[in-house]
Design a protein around this motif. Sequence first.
Motif, PDB file in Angstrom:
ATOM      1  N   GLY A 251      -3.205   1.994   8.234  1.00  0.00           N
ATOM      2  CA  GLY A 251      -2.387   0.979   7.576  1.00  0.00           C
ATOM      3  C   GLY A 251      -1.292   0.452   8.481  1.00  0.00           C
ATOM      4  O   GLY A 251      -1.062  -0.765   8.547  1.00  0.00           O
TER       5      GLY A 251
ATOM      6  N   TRP B 284      -0.277   4.542  -2.059  1.00  0.00           N
ATOM      7  CA  TRP B 284      -0.576   5.821  -1.415  1.00  0.00           C
ATOM      8  C   TRP B 284       0.586   6.814  -1.516  1.00  0.00           C
ATOM      9  O   TRP B 284       0.556   7.877  -0.893  1.00  0.00           O
ATOM     10  CB  TRP B 284      -0.909   5.604   0.066  1.00  0.00           C
ATOM     11  CG  TRP B 284      -2.016   4.640   0.291  1.00  0.00           C
ATOM     12  CD1 TRP B 284      -1.907   3.380   0.819  1.00  0.00           C
ATOM     13  CD2 TRP B 284      -3.394   4.816  -0.019  1.00  0.00           C
ATOM     14  NE1 TRP B 284      -3.124   2.767   0.854  1.00  0.00           N
ATOM     15  CE2 TRP B 284      -4.060   3.633   0.353  1.00  0.00           C
ATOM     16  CE3 TRP B 284      -4.134   5.860  -0.580  1.00  0.00           C
ATOM     17  CZ2 TRP B 284      -5.422   3.458   0.188  1.00  0.00           C
ATOM     18  CZ3 TRP B 284      -5.499   5.681  -0.740  1.00  0.00           C
ATOM     19  CH2 TRP B 284      -6.123   4.506  -0.365  1.00  0.00           C
TER      20      TRP B 284
ATOM     21  N   GLN C 103       0.790  -1.225   0.000  1.00  0.00           N
ATOM     22  CA  GLN C 103       0.000   0.000   0.000  1.00  0.00           C
ATOM     23  C   GLN C 103       0.829   1.287   0.000  1.00  0.00           C
ATOM     24  O   GLN C 103       0.384   2.299  -0.565  1.00  0.00           O
ATOM     25  CB  GLN C 103      -0.964   0.014   1.190  1.00  0.00           C
ATOM     26  CG  GLN C 103      -2.017  -1.078   1.138  1.00  0.00           C
ATOM     27  CD  GLN C 103      -2.757  -1.119  -0.181  1.00  0.00           C
ATOM     28  OE1 GLN C 103      -3.335  -0.128  -0.614  1.00  0.00           O
ATOM     29  NE2 GLN C 103      -2.724  -2.277  -0.840  1.00  0.00           N
TER      30      GLN C 103
ATOM     31  N   VAL D  77      -6.316  -2.004  -3.996  1.00  0.00           N
ATOM     32  CA  VAL D  77      -6.860  -1.786  -2.657  1.00  0.00           C
ATOM     33  C   VAL D  77      -8.162  -2.568  -2.463  1.00  0.00           C
ATOM     34  O   VAL D  77      -8.231  -3.481  -1.643  1.00  0.00           O
ATOM     35  CB  VAL D  77      -7.096  -0.280  -2.386  1.00  0.00           C
ATOM     36  CG1 VAL D  77      -7.623  -0.089  -0.956  1.00  0.00           C
ATOM     37  CG2 VAL D  77      -5.819   0.515  -2.585  1.00  0.00           C
TER      38      VAL D  77
END
Length: 213
Positions: free
Chosen positions: A125, A96, A92, A193
């Motif tokens: 996260g 991001w 992630q 995601v």
Amino acid sequence: MSTSVDDYMVGLTKALPGPRRKRADLLAEARDHLIDATEAFEADGLDRDSAERAAVADFGSLHEVVPGYRAELAVSQSRRTATLLFLVLIVQPIVWQEGAWSWNQDAVQESALNDFLQTMVRGIGMVTIAGAVLAVIAAGAGMRYPIVREHVSRATSLFAIATSVVISAIGVVMAASSAQVALLDYAVVSGFVVLPLVVVGLQAGRALRLARA
């Protein structure tokens, strides 16, 4: 003609959903135990049919043994869920990464909502990654402790479902709230995601059903 052991194994197989490899191992162990017990009763003078009935009776009825097997499968499923959640989340930071996509670039008109969501998703996260690691440990070495063994499957499943929903929702809102929404943003959020976290949620649901059985 089916034997008592065969009939018992058919019933046990139908009663045990869960991870294929772990399920296969448990079923193989059960059959081996029943065969060994049957041979022992035969050595004591019983005929084959009587020996198999005695072995099944000694092993326990399905009502007695299935809950224990399901609990073990639930732990295995929750460990798989936690591992998958961890793997999904460690990629992630790329998704991001600030400035990588239009929805997390510095826009001409700054969006307080987008900034807030970026901060939130990073914090969630990090917590989720830590939680996933703890869940994997708990479903392994932690099983020696009764309180962990009793609650790990349900706690891991609920944690995975909750974080999957929250992180997916944040991703979609971030893409939608960008100054210049692009189809690529939705593709990235969906592919990296939402869809992976949907898989995590489905795995968690399976573990939760096993834990509640």
